[in-house]
Write an enzyme that holds these catalytic residues in place. Structure first.
Site, mmCIF file in Angstrom:
data_model
loop_
_atom_site.group_PDB
_atom_site.id
_atom_site.type_symbol
_atom_site.label_atom_id
_atom_site.label_comp_id
_atom_site.label_asym_id
_atom_site.label_seq_id
_atom_site.Cartn_x
_atom_site.Cartn_y
_atom_site.Cartn_z
ATOM 1 N N ASP A 78 15.078 39.561 73.199
ATOM 2 C CA ASP A 78 15.920 40.585 72.601
ATOM 3 C C ASP A 78 17.093 39.986 71.838
ATOM 4 O O ASP A 78 17.393 40.387 70.728
ATOM 5 C CB ASP A 78 16.415 41.576 73.679
ATOM 6 C CG ASP A 78 17.029 40.890 74.905
ATOM 7 O OD1 ASP A 78 17.103 39.638 74.932
ATOM 8 O OD2 ASP A 78 17.432 41.606 75.840
ATOM 9 N N ASP A 126 22.029 34.425 72.631
ATOM 10 C CA ASP A 126 23.462 34.394 72.904
ATOM 11 C C ASP A 126 23.860 32.935 73.111
ATOM 12 O O ASP A 126 24.135 32.224 72.153
ATOM 13 C CB ASP A 126 23.730 35.287 74.114
ATOM 14 C CG ASP A 126 25.206 35.424 74.430
ATOM 15 O OD1 ASP A 126 26.016 35.236 73.528
ATOM 16 O OD2 ASP A 126 25.554 35.727 75.590
ATOM 17 N N LYS A 129 24.035 36.340 68.341
ATOM 18 C CA LYS A 129 25.500 36.323 68.275
ATOM 19 C C LYS A 129 25.915 34.939 67.797
ATOM 20 O O LYS A 129 25.941 34.001 68.589
ATOM 21 C CB LYS A 129 26.104 36.589 69.665
ATOM 22 C CG LYS A 129 25.889 38.000 70.186
ATOM 23 C CD LYS A 129 26.570 38.168 71.544
ATOM 24 C CE LYS A 129 26.226 39.491 72.170
ATOM 25 N NZ LYS A 129 26.639 39.569 73.590
ATOM 26 N N PHE A 163 29.334 42.932 73.698
ATOM 27 C CA PHE A 163 28.219 43.192 74.603
ATOM 28 C C PHE A 163 27.525 44.476 74.156
ATOM 29 O O PHE A 163 28.149 45.519 74.020
ATOM 30 C CB PHE A 163 28.710 43.325 76.045
ATOM 31 C CG PHE A 163 27.581 43.266 77.025
ATOM 32 C CD1 PHE A 163 27.057 42.036 77.425
ATOM 33 C CD2 PHE A 163 27.009 44.432 77.514
ATOM 34 C CE1 PHE A 163 25.978 41.984 78.311
ATOM 35 C CE2 PHE A 163 25.936 44.384 78.398
ATOM 36 C CZ PHE A 163 25.422 43.156 78.793
ATOM 37 N N ASP A 195 20.153 45.775 78.317
ATOM 38 C CA ASP A 195 20.712 46.543 79.427
ATOM 39 C C ASP A 195 22.117 46.114 79.801
ATOM 40 O O ASP A 195 22.563 45.012 79.476
ATOM 41 C CB ASP A 195 19.841 46.343 80.675
ATOM 42 C CG ASP A 195 20.036 44.945 81.273
ATOM 43 O OD1 ASP A 195 19.830 43.958 80.544
ATOM 44 O OD2 ASP A 195 20.419 44.833 82.457
ATOM 45 N N ARG A 234 18.462 50.601 78.694
ATOM 46 C CA ARG A 234 17.394 49.981 77.895
ATOM 47 C C ARG A 234 16.691 51.014 77.020
ATOM 48 O O ARG A 234 16.138 50.687 75.986
ATOM 49 C CB ARG A 234 16.346 49.336 78.809
ATOM 50 C CG ARG A 234 16.863 48.147 79.600
ATOM 51 C CD ARG A 234 15.679 47.369 80.181
ATOM 52 N NE ARG A 234 16.076 46.477 81.268
ATOM 53 C CZ ARG A 234 16.563 45.250 81.112
ATOM 54 N NH1 ARG A 234 16.735 44.755 79.905
ATOM 55 N NH2 ARG A 234 16.882 44.502 82.157
#
Ligand code: IMP
Ligand code: MG
Length: 192
Positions: free
Chosen positions: A114, A117, A145, A166, A173, A179
């Site tokens: 997904d 990071d 990110k 976030f 989630d 989700r």
């Protein structure tokens, strides 16, 4: 659920159009690799060598849409990873919860997550995949990110770069929830 959402960063329509582009691009790139493949000693047709590996659980919604934008034959084998246990909002290090499939040798592997990071999740998963000597390994993430990388890892396909906030929705989630929210959004402070 809706009252906990602060702001939508990427709408449903924006996601859909980008997922369409990503699917088409990945399929094109894979098709080229398959054409260049030498014949397999076991007689397996080269088009049966594409294995897509979703990283559970965050990628489920993305993958469901992405595979339907990829007009080629592929199989799906999951890997389970946990890095944000419970209410944590930063990576606590990667732990494998469901091991990678075996039998990736000679395959064209595409690992889907997904969000990129710190980069630790995909770094670990791609290393483990490469140990099996697949023919190619590609990685695809819906979100990235920038500037957050703790390890030097570059994804091959990235849907969107987002600010360091976030986010939840479209598979992502917070403490296991949101989700199913259909867009990429931030959460109100009261909800976290
Ligand atoms: P990395 O290992 O730090 O690159 O993090 C990747 C994983 O962290 C993703 O698969 C997500 O499950 C989770 N993650 C990172 N950022 C967020 C976020 O903003 N919202 C929800 N989950 C996130
Ligand atoms: Mg995840």
């Amino acid at each position: 659920m809706h009252r906990d959402i602060e702001r939508v960063l990427i709408s449903r329509a924006q996601v859909a159009s980008r997922v369409h582009e990503l699917g088409a691009q990945i399929a094109r790139d894979l098709a080229k690799d398959l054409e260049a493949d030498p014949p397999s000693p076991d007689g397996q047709p080269s088009e049966e060598r594409v294995v897509l590996i979703p990283v559970l659980t965050g990628s489920i919604v993305f993958v469901a849409d992405l595979i339907r934008e990829m007009p080629l034959k592929l199989s799906i084998e999951v890997v389970g990873v946990s890095s944000y246990p419970g209410k944590s909002m930063e990576s606590k290090g990667v732990s494998i919860r469901h091991e990678l499939p075996k039998g990736l040798a000679g395959k064209h592997v595409i690992i889907v997550d997904d969000i990129l990071d710190s980069g630790q999740t995909l770094d670990v998963v791609t290393r483990l995949a490469r140990e099996q000597k697949p023919s190619t390994v590609r990685t695809c993430v819906l979100l990235r990110k920038p500037g957050k990388a703790k390890v030097d890892f570059k994804a091959d396909y990235v849907g969107f770069d987002i600010p360091d906030e976030f986010v939840v929705g479209y598979g992502l989630d917070y403490d296991g929830f949101y989700r199913n929210y259909p867009e990429i959004a931030t959460l109100k402070v009261e909800a976290r």
